[in-house]
Design a protein around this motif. Structure first.
Motif, PDB file in Angstrom:
ATOM      1  N   GLY A   1      -1.064 -12.183 -13.355  1.00  0.00           N
ATOM      2  CA  GLY A   1      -0.064 -11.630 -12.430  1.00  0.00           C
ATOM      3  C   GLY A   1       0.221 -12.639 -11.329  1.00  0.00           C
TER       4      GLY A   1
ATOM      5  N   ARG B   1       0.933 -11.191  -4.249  1.00  0.00           N
ATOM      6  CA  ARG B   1      -0.474 -11.016  -3.872  1.00  0.00           C
ATOM      7  C   ARG B   1      -1.384 -11.927  -4.698  1.00  0.00           C
ATOM      8  NH1 ARG B   1      -3.650 -10.318   0.234  1.00  0.00           N
ATOM      9  NH2 ARG B   1      -5.652  -9.480  -0.368  1.00  0.00           N
ATOM     10  N   GLY B   2      -1.092 -11.993  -5.997  1.00  0.00           N
ATOM     11  CA  GLY B   2      -1.933 -12.826  -6.853  1.00  0.00           C
ATOM     12  C   GLY B   2      -1.932 -14.267  -6.383  1.00  0.00           C
TER      13      GLY B   2
ATOM     14  N   LEU C   1       3.501 -11.447 -17.528  1.00  0.00           N
ATOM     15  CA  LEU C   1       4.419 -10.830 -18.483  1.00  0.00           C
ATOM     16  C   LEU C   1       5.680 -11.678 -18.629  1.00  0.00           C
ATOM     17  CD1 LEU C   1       4.664  -8.233 -20.184  1.00  0.00           C
ATOM     18  CD2 LEU C   1       5.655  -7.100 -18.179  1.00  0.00           C
TER      19      LEU C   1
ATOM     20  N   GLN D   1       7.816 -16.151 -13.846  1.00  0.00           N
ATOM     21  CA  GLN D   1       6.688 -15.984 -12.924  1.00  0.00           C
ATOM     22  C   GLN D   1       5.575 -16.982 -13.253  1.00  0.00           C
ATOM     23  OE1 GLN D   1       8.267 -14.296 -10.530  1.00  0.00           O
ATOM     24  NE2 GLN D   1       6.400 -13.131 -10.162  1.00  0.00           N
TER      25      GLN D   1
ATOM     26  N   PHE E   1      -1.299  -0.986 -14.588  1.00  0.00           N
ATOM     27  CA  PHE E   1      -1.954  -1.769 -15.643  1.00  0.00           C
ATOM     28  C   PHE E   1      -3.426  -2.051 -15.350  1.00  0.00           C
ATOM     29  CE2 PHE E   1       2.567  -3.301 -15.763  1.00  0.00           C
ATOM     30  CZ  PHE E   1       2.909  -2.679 -16.956  1.00  0.00           C
TER      31      PHE E   1
ATOM     32  N   HIS F   1      -6.287  -3.803 -17.921  1.00  0.00           N
ATOM     33  CA  HIS F   1      -6.562  -5.220 -17.680  1.00  0.00           C
ATOM     34  C   HIS F   1      -8.015  -5.425 -17.264  1.00  0.00           C
ATOM     35  CE1 HIS F   1      -1.970  -6.054 -17.073  1.00  0.00           C
ATOM     36  NE2 HIS F   1      -2.282  -5.623 -18.267  1.00  0.00           N
TER      37      HIS F   1
ATOM     38  N   GLU G   1      -7.280  -6.141  -8.029  1.00  0.00           N
ATOM     39  CA  GLU G   1      -6.604  -5.546  -6.875  1.00  0.00           C
ATOM     40  C   GLU G   1      -6.772  -4.034  -6.849  1.00  0.00           C
ATOM     41  OE1 GLU G   1      -5.601  -6.177  -4.131  1.00  0.00           O
ATOM     42  OE2 GLU G   1      -5.465  -8.344  -4.203  1.00  0.00           O
ATOM     43  N   LYS G   2      -6.696  -3.505  -5.614  1.00  0.00           N
ATOM     44  CA  LYS G   2      -6.598  -2.067  -5.440  1.00  0.00           C
ATOM     45  C   LYS G   2      -5.174  -1.643  -5.712  1.00  0.00           C
ATOM     46  CE  LYS G   2      -3.966  -1.785  -2.588  1.00  0.00           C
ATOM     47  NZ  LYS G   2      -2.605  -2.367  -2.470  1.00  0.00           N
TER      48      LYS G   2
ATOM     49  N   GLY H   1     -10.074  -5.240  -4.509  1.00  0.00           N
ATOM     50  CA  GLY H   1      -9.408  -5.888  -3.376  1.00  0.00           C
ATOM     51  C   GLY H   1      -9.274  -5.053  -2.107  1.00  0.00           C
TER      52      GLY H   1
ATOM     53  N   GLN I   1     -10.011  -5.901   0.939  1.00  0.00           N
ATOM     54  CA  GLN I   1     -10.427  -7.018   1.799  1.00  0.00           C
ATOM     55  C   GLN I   1     -10.532  -6.625   3.270  1.00  0.00           C
ATOM     56  OE1 GLN I   1      -7.435  -6.679   0.545  1.00  0.00           O
ATOM     57  NE2 GLN I   1      -5.898  -7.215   2.077  1.00  0.00           N
TER      58      GLN I   1
ATOM     59  N   ILE J   1       9.487  -2.743 -13.682  1.00  0.00           N
ATOM     60  CA  ILE J   1       8.230  -3.488 -13.478  1.00  0.00           C
ATOM     61  C   ILE J   1       8.405  -4.519 -12.371  1.00  0.00           C
ATOM     62  CG2 ILE J   1       6.604  -5.093 -14.572  1.00  0.00           C
ATOM     63  CD1 ILE J   1       7.075  -3.550 -17.200  1.00  0.00           C
TER      64      ILE J   1
ATOM     65  N   PHE K   1       8.333  -2.747  -8.893  1.00  0.00           N
ATOM     66  CA  PHE K   1       7.434  -1.604  -9.111  1.00  0.00           C
ATOM     67  C   PHE K   1       7.060  -0.861  -7.836  1.00  0.00           C
ATOM     68  CE2 PHE K   1       3.102  -2.613  -7.697  1.00  0.00           C
ATOM     69  CZ  PHE K   1       3.193  -3.973  -7.451  1.00  0.00           C
TER      70      PHE K   1
ATOM     71  N   ASP L   1      -0.549   2.889  -3.296  1.00  0.00           N
ATOM     72  CA  ASP L   1      -0.415   1.428  -3.363  1.00  0.00           C
ATOM     73  C   ASP L   1      -0.744   0.760  -2.034  1.00  0.00           C
ATOM     74  OD1 ASP L   1       0.709  -1.097  -4.773  1.00  0.00           O
ATOM     75  OD2 ASP L   1       1.636  -1.035  -2.781  1.00  0.00           O
TER      76      ASP L   1
ATOM     77  N   HIS M   1      -5.630   1.479   1.911  1.00  0.00           N
ATOM     78  CA  HIS M   1      -6.525   0.662   2.743  1.00  0.00           C
ATOM     79  C   HIS M   1      -7.108   1.504   3.884  1.00  0.00           C
ATOM     80  CE1 HIS M   1      -6.122  -3.275   0.974  1.00  0.00           C
ATOM     81  NE2 HIS M   1      -4.808  -3.221   1.027  1.00  0.00           N
TER      82      HIS M   1
ATOM     83  N   LEU N   1       5.437  -2.323 -24.018  1.00  0.00           N
ATOM     84  CA  LEU N   1       5.916  -3.597 -23.470  1.00  0.00           C
ATOM     85  C   LEU N   1       6.405  -4.539 -24.571  1.00  0.00           C
ATOM     86  CD1 LEU N   1       3.071  -4.241 -20.828  1.00  0.00           C
ATOM     87  CD2 LEU N   1       5.330  -3.265 -20.417  1.00  0.00           C
TER      88      LEU N   1
HETATM   89  N1  NAD Z   1      -5.143  -6.054  -1.184  1.00  0.00           N
HETATM   90  C1  NAD Z   1      -3.965  -6.091  -0.602  1.00  0.00           C
HETATM   91  O1  NAD Z   1      -3.853  -6.085   0.619  1.00  0.00           O
HETATM   92  C2  NAD Z   1      -2.720  -6.146  -1.436  1.00  0.00           C
HETATM   93  C3  NAD Z   1      -1.507  -6.559  -0.866  1.00  0.00           C
HETATM   94  C4  NAD Z   1      -0.373  -6.591  -1.696  1.00  0.00           C
HETATM   95  C5  NAD Z   1      -0.467  -6.211  -3.027  1.00  0.00           C
HETATM   96  N2  NAD Z   1      -1.664  -5.808  -3.534  1.00  0.00           N
HETATM   97  C6  NAD Z   1      -1.786  -5.407  -4.945  1.00  0.00           C
HETATM   98  O2  NAD Z   1      -1.559  -6.533  -5.782  1.00  0.00           O
HETATM   99  C7  NAD Z   1      -0.952  -6.129  -7.004  1.00  0.00           C
HETATM  100  C8  NAD Z   1       0.293  -6.978  -7.238  1.00  0.00           C
HETATM  101  O3  NAD Z   1       1.208  -6.767  -6.185  1.00  0.00           O
HETATM  102  P1  NAD Z   1       2.314  -7.882  -5.807  1.00  0.00           P
HETATM  103  O4  NAD Z   1       2.917  -7.458  -4.530  1.00  0.00           O
HETATM  104  O5  NAD Z   1       1.752  -9.241  -5.959  1.00  0.00           O
HETATM  105  O6  NAD Z   1       3.388  -7.641  -6.971  1.00  0.00           O
HETATM  106  P2  NAD Z   1       4.359  -8.731  -7.628  1.00  0.00           P
HETATM  107  O7  NAD Z   1       5.423  -7.955  -8.344  1.00  0.00           O
HETATM  108  O8  NAD Z   1       4.751  -9.751  -6.632  1.00  0.00           O
HETATM  109  O9  NAD Z   1       3.418  -9.438  -8.712  1.00  0.00           O
HETATM  110  C9  NAD Z   1       3.012  -8.815  -9.898  1.00  0.00           C
HETATM  111  C10 NAD Z   1       2.967  -9.875 -10.989  1.00  0.00           C
HETATM  112  O10 NAD Z   1       2.425  -9.288 -12.183  1.00  0.00           O
HETATM  113  C11 NAD Z   1       3.286  -9.621 -13.293  1.00  0.00           C
HETATM  114  N3  NAD Z   1       3.145  -8.565 -14.293  1.00  0.00           N
HETATM  115  C12 NAD Z   1       3.752  -7.345 -14.305  1.00  0.00           C
HETATM  116  N4  NAD Z   1       3.309  -6.632 -15.354  1.00  0.00           N
HETATM  117  C13 NAD Z   1       2.425  -7.410 -16.024  1.00  0.00           C
HETATM  118  C14 NAD Z   1       1.647  -7.240 -17.197  1.00  0.00           C
HETATM  119  N5  NAD Z   1       1.659  -6.083 -17.904  1.00  0.00           N
HETATM  120  N6  NAD Z   1       0.876  -8.269 -17.632  1.00  0.00           N
HETATM  121  C15 NAD Z   1       0.841  -9.438 -16.929  1.00  0.00           C
HETATM  122  N7  NAD Z   1       1.571  -9.665 -15.816  1.00  0.00           N
HETATM  123  C16 NAD Z   1       2.331  -8.648 -15.350  1.00  0.00           C
HETATM  124  C17 NAD Z   1       4.668  -9.731 -12.685  1.00  0.00           C
HETATM  125  O11 NAD Z   1       5.543 -10.493 -13.490  1.00  0.00           O
HETATM  126  C18 NAD Z   1       4.359 -10.408 -11.354  1.00  0.00           C
HETATM  127  O12 NAD Z   1       4.307 -11.812 -11.476  1.00  0.00           O
HETATM  128  C19 NAD Z   1      -0.697  -4.632  -6.859  1.00  0.00           C
HETATM  129  O13 NAD Z   1      -1.759  -3.935  -7.473  1.00  0.00           O
HETATM  130  C20 NAD Z   1      -0.736  -4.387  -5.356  1.00  0.00           C
HETATM  131  O14 NAD Z   1      -1.157  -3.093  -5.011  1.00  0.00           O
HETATM  132  C21 NAD Z   1      -2.782  -5.783  -2.767  1.00  0.00           C
END
Ligand code: NAD
Length: 444
Positions: A46, A50-51, A72, A76, A128, A132, A146-147, A175, A177, A226, A229, A242, A246, A440
């Motif tokens: 992903g 965040r990733g 996916l 990305q 997911f 995963h 991640e949470k 996650g 944090q 997606i 999302f 989502d 926290h 998918l």
């Molecule tokens: N801990 C925190 O403070 C914090 C902050 C923001 C987001 N998050 C979490 O991080 C996660 C991602 O959020 P984000 O904001 O980065 O979203 P995002 O949409 O920016 O990133 C998600 C990524 O996953 C990919 N993806 C989607 N479905 C997929 C699949 N089935 N297989 C593989 N890749 C796939 C997407 O293409 C994208 O690159 C969420 O669970 C969100 O809750 C946590």
């Protein structure tokens, strides 16, 4: 036995399901080549916002190197390669080998089973996470997920079962944090140590700007859902799960309990995006000892962001902001040095606030007003330390507890009635059975 004791025992059993640290310590050099002084090879699943942030922080603050990517969507993946090749160049090692880039619906399995990585970072959309996570656990990799761990009760139960498979063989972190932010850790330590005396109630606010996305005109309907999302209830679990999770997790941590019941409301008053997430929730959680915590959240527009918790006790008030004041006011006062802005309720004058006259001198010393500034780095350091020391974490149960607590509030609000923890835990609430089997194959 008091209600509280019964509850705490129940909670321990709950956390004991997968939360025990275990006693077997494996020598770090035996952990698939992750000796303390060698790089830990991280595969990022992903490559979104965040990733990328977390994996970059791993690369900058720990011995982990990002060596593999999964996503996916090809765009990305390409963005991820460009970014992490830059990070590798900065640190003086090779960039991502194209053979370690996995695309499409089965990327998660390919990454989990890739022999060239030690650690899988799961940063995909929330729905997911259980699948995963299971693939990575079955492959025996260290995992940072991640949470929230899941979007519904059945997903949380699946994660608890997955957690039992860890068996102290490797580390699994979720996650949350915020628990690693030094000001929050100090506040929690003081609250847990009794600085507030008997706690009566709390108020938590997650007031945030909305999520904005480009239009994706050429995307199929599923692809658009997606990619956007955070607008989608089923894929994100709604804003309470989502994002607001926290605060529920921080309350669980500080109160050393999970809520036993909740009642709530909310709705979609002003949001105009094509999704179905609500833009506000108002939930009152009851914790053991009849401690009531009200969570009010709003997510829309661009006007305001403020995230805070106040806990009110016989001896004082604890206050926590992502940016603002972190402190305790009352008989055992303490204030984090980075606290800024409208500050502590003054003794006997709860509505009188003082501006922080010391801020200019603190700023001159380089003190940050962001309480979360070090949270990610501290979280990642602790996670890596658990790997290299062999004192493995298993946060599956804590992750499930935080998610179930929040789902309790969400379901009470959706159903507009009081719901109990036991009722929710006993249910097989599945967000959308059709979408859980989300197909998918169009992205092969
Ligand atoms: N801990 C925190 O403070 C914090 C902050 C923001 C987001 N998050 C979490 O991080 C996660 C991602 O959020 P984000 O904001 O980065 O979203 P995002 O949409 O920016 O990133 C998600 C990524 O996953 C990919 N993806 C989607 N479905 C997929 C699949 N089935 N297989 C593989 N890749 C796939 C997407 O293409 C994208 O690159 C969420 O669970 C969100 O809750 C946590």
């Amino acid at each position: 036995m008091t209600e509280h004791k019964e509850e705490k025992m129940g909670r321990r059993e709950f956390l004991g399901a997968t939360g025990a640290a275990g006693i077997m310590i494996i020598k770090p050099q035996l952990v698939r080549g992750t000796a303390a002084n060698s790089a830990i090879r991280l595969g990022l699943l992903g490559c979104g916002k965040r990733g990328t942030t977390v994996a970059t922080s791993f690369a900058n603050h720990t011995a982990a190197r990002v060596v593999a990517l999964g996503d996916l969507f090809p765009d990305q993946l390409d963005k991820g390669k460009h970014h992490f090749d830059g990070i590798a160049a900065k640190h003086g090692y090779a960039g991502i080998d194209p053979k370690l880039m996995f695309r499409g619906p089965r990327a998660y399995q390919a990454l989990a089973n890739c022999p060239d990585i030690d650690l899988v970072q799961i940063s995909t959309p929330d729905i997911f996470h259980p699948a995963h996570l299971e693939a990575a656990v079955d492959a025996g990799k260290h995992i940072y997920c991640e949470k929230p761990v899941a979007v519904d009760v059945t997903g949380c139960k699946q994660v608890m079962r997955i957690g039992e498979k860890v068996q102290n063989r490797f580390s699994l972190d979720i996650g949350f944090q915020c628990r690693n932010a030094p000001p929050f850790a100090e506040l929690a330590r003081r609250v847990q140590g009794g600085a507030l005396g008997k706690i009566a109630c709390g108020a938590a606010y997650y007031q945030s700007t909305g999520a904005f996305y480009p239009p994706y005109p050429n995307a199929t309907p599923l692809e658009r859902r997606i990619r956007t999302f955070l607008w989608d209830r089923v894929i994100s679990g709604d804003i309470i799960l989502d994002q607001n999770i926290h605060l529920v997790d921080l309350c669980n941590w500080m109160l050393d309990a999970h809520p036993v019941k909740a009642i709530g409301t909310g709705g979609r008053g002003v949001r105009e995006d094509p999704g179905d997430c609500w833009d506000h929730f108002d939930v009152t959680f009851t914790y053991p000892h009849d401690v009531h915590v009200n969570l009010n959240s709003f997510q829309a527009g661009k006007a305001l962001s403020d995230v805070s918790i106040r806990l009110f006790g016989a001896k004082g008030v604890a206050e926590l902001h992502y940016k603002g004041v972190v402190g305790i006011y009352g008989e055992e006062p303490w204030e984090w040095e980075g606290s800024i802005g409208p500050a502590s309720p003054q003794r006997g004058h709860a509505n009188i606030y003082s501006a922080d006259a010391d801020w200019p001198s603190k700023k001159a010393k380089g003190i940050s007003p962001n309480a979360l500034e070090q949270a990610d780095a501290e979280k990642e350091k602790a996670f890596l330390e658990s790997i290299t020391s062999g004192k493995f974490h298993n946060q599956a149960a804590v992750g499930a507890e935080g998610a179930l607590s929040t789902i309790l509030g969400r379901q009470a609000a959706y159903n507009q009635r009081e719901m109990t923890w036991d009722e929710v835990l006993a249910s097989d609430q599945t967000y959308d059975p059709e979408l859980q089997r989300i197909d998918l194959s169009e992205f092969e």
